[in-house]
Design a protein around this motif. Structure first.
Motif, PDB file in Angstrom:
ATOM      1  N   TYR A  98       0.830  -1.205   0.000  1.00  0.00           N
ATOM      2  CA  TYR A  98       0.000   0.000   0.000  1.00  0.00           C
ATOM      3  C   TYR A  98       0.867   1.259   0.000  1.00  0.00           C
ATOM      4  N   THR A 101       2.521   2.134  -3.347  1.00  0.00           N
ATOM      5  CA  THR A 101       1.631   2.839  -4.279  1.00  0.00           C
ATOM      6  C   THR A 101       1.510   4.313  -3.904  1.00  0.00           C
ATOM      7  N   MET A 102       1.219   4.589  -2.652  1.00  0.00           N
ATOM      8  CA  MET A 102       1.013   5.967  -2.220  1.00  0.00           C
ATOM      9  C   MET A 102       2.305   6.785  -2.271  1.00  0.00           C
ATOM     10  N   ASN A 105       2.665   7.610  -6.127  1.00  0.00           N
ATOM     11  CA  ASN A 105       1.551   8.305  -6.771  1.00  0.00           C
ATOM     12  C   ASN A 105       1.100   9.565  -6.055  1.00  0.00           C
ATOM     13  N   VAL A 106       1.190   9.578  -4.736  1.00  0.00           N
ATOM     14  CA  VAL A 106       0.748  10.754  -3.978  1.00  0.00           C
ATOM     15  C   VAL A 106       1.951  11.543  -3.456  1.00  0.00           C
ATOM     16  N   TYR A 145      -4.814   2.321  -6.498  1.00  0.00           N
ATOM     17  CA  TYR A 145      -4.453   3.215  -7.598  1.00  0.00           C
ATOM     18  C   TYR A 145      -5.517   4.302  -7.721  1.00  0.00           C
ATOM     19  N   THR A 147      -7.581   5.258  -5.434  1.00  0.00           N
ATOM     20  CA  THR A 147      -7.507   6.093  -4.231  1.00  0.00           C
ATOM     21  C   THR A 147      -6.444   7.166  -4.387  1.00  0.00           C
ATOM     22  N   SER A 148      -5.280   6.773  -4.887  1.00  0.00           N
ATOM     23  CA  SER A 148      -4.186   7.733  -5.049  1.00  0.00           C
ATOM     24  C   SER A 148      -4.537   8.816  -6.060  1.00  0.00           C
ATOM     25  N   LYS A 149      -5.224   8.438  -7.122  1.00  0.00           N
ATOM     26  CA  LYS A 149      -5.549   9.419  -8.159  1.00  0.00           C
ATOM     27  C   LYS A 149      -6.688  10.353  -7.720  1.00  0.00           C
TER      28      LYS A 149
END
Length: 241
Positions: A98, A101-102, A105-106, A145, A147-149
């Motif tokens: 998790y 990803t964050m 992407n974030v 994904y 969630t991050s976008k």
């Protein structure tokens, strides 16, 4: 004076396509990617500067901006494009997957924005484009994904009014399916399902559309075979206002 652009995730996909488009317009480029082989190849092709960096590190983002300013004296356009697919879902959730990803992407976008703002403010302005996704305004089976976008859409819409006084514009690009490494693992299944996949050059064209427009805080949708379109902002007034 030639404009200068910094592109994260510049070694492939949308980032590389945007780099080629910018170079054709005579812009000077700094490409950032953690894949040295791909990033160097694109930079060499375009006569640009490459910086090997992890966007999930604030220090790496700051270093990339310093390279751009030291090399070219200014920074006009920042395309915060680096991204990864979700590394897990609810059924196979792990904290490490998790956070991976964050982190890209974030955190990678937040750090990139914070790294470039001092230079843009010193110059009196500039333009930032954040690569979000259609999954950031709808939903996706790739839960984190999406969630991050979604987070990036909130960042862009919230940051725009705060940056207006500095002359800095920020907008979000929301591509649908694009032929990038993110979809490489399931590209064939998408095609078998009859879904259209855009060429990265279509997304690069959309970036140019965004840069040419005067809007800030905009969310721009681009899908295969369709020009970029600005998504209307919902008019929601909190109760009691």
């Amino acid at each position: 004076m030639k404009r200068v652009a910094l592109i994260t995730g510049g070694g492939s996909g949308i980032g590389a396509a945007a780099a080629r488009r910018f170079a054709a317009r005579g812009m000077r480029l700094v490409l950032v990617d953690r894949d040295e082989e791909r990033g160097t190849a694109v930079a060499d092709e375009l006569g640009s500067r490459f910086v090997a960096a992890d966007v999930g590190s604030l220090a790496d983002n700051e270093r990339a901006v310093r390279v751009a300013v030291a090399e070219f004296g200014r920074l006009d356009v920042v395309l915060l494009n680096a991204g990864v697919p979700g590394r897990c879902g609810l059924a196979d959730f792990t904290e490490l997957s998790y956070r991976d990803t964050m982190r890209t992407n974030v955190d990678g976008v937040v750090y990139g924005l914070c790294a470039c703002l001092p230079q843009l403010r010193r110059q009196g302005g500039g333009s930032v484009v954040v690569t979000a996704s259609l999954a950031g305004i709808t939903g996706s089976p790739d839960l984190f994904y999406a969630t991050s976008k979604h987070a990036l859409i909130g960042l862009v819409r919230s940051a725009a009014p705060q940056l207006a006084a500095d002359g800095v514009r920020i907008n979000a690009l929301c591509p649908g399916l694009v032929d990038t490494p993110i979809i490489a693992g399931y590209r064939s299944s998408l095609e078998k399902a009859g879904l259209r996949i855009a060429d990265p050059a279509e997304a690069a064209t959309a970036v140019e559309t965004i840069l040419a427009d005067g809007v800030s805080g905009g969310v721009w949708v681009v899908q295969a075979g369709r020009p970029a379109s600005l998504l209307p902002v919902p008019e929601v007034v909190p109760a009691g206002w």
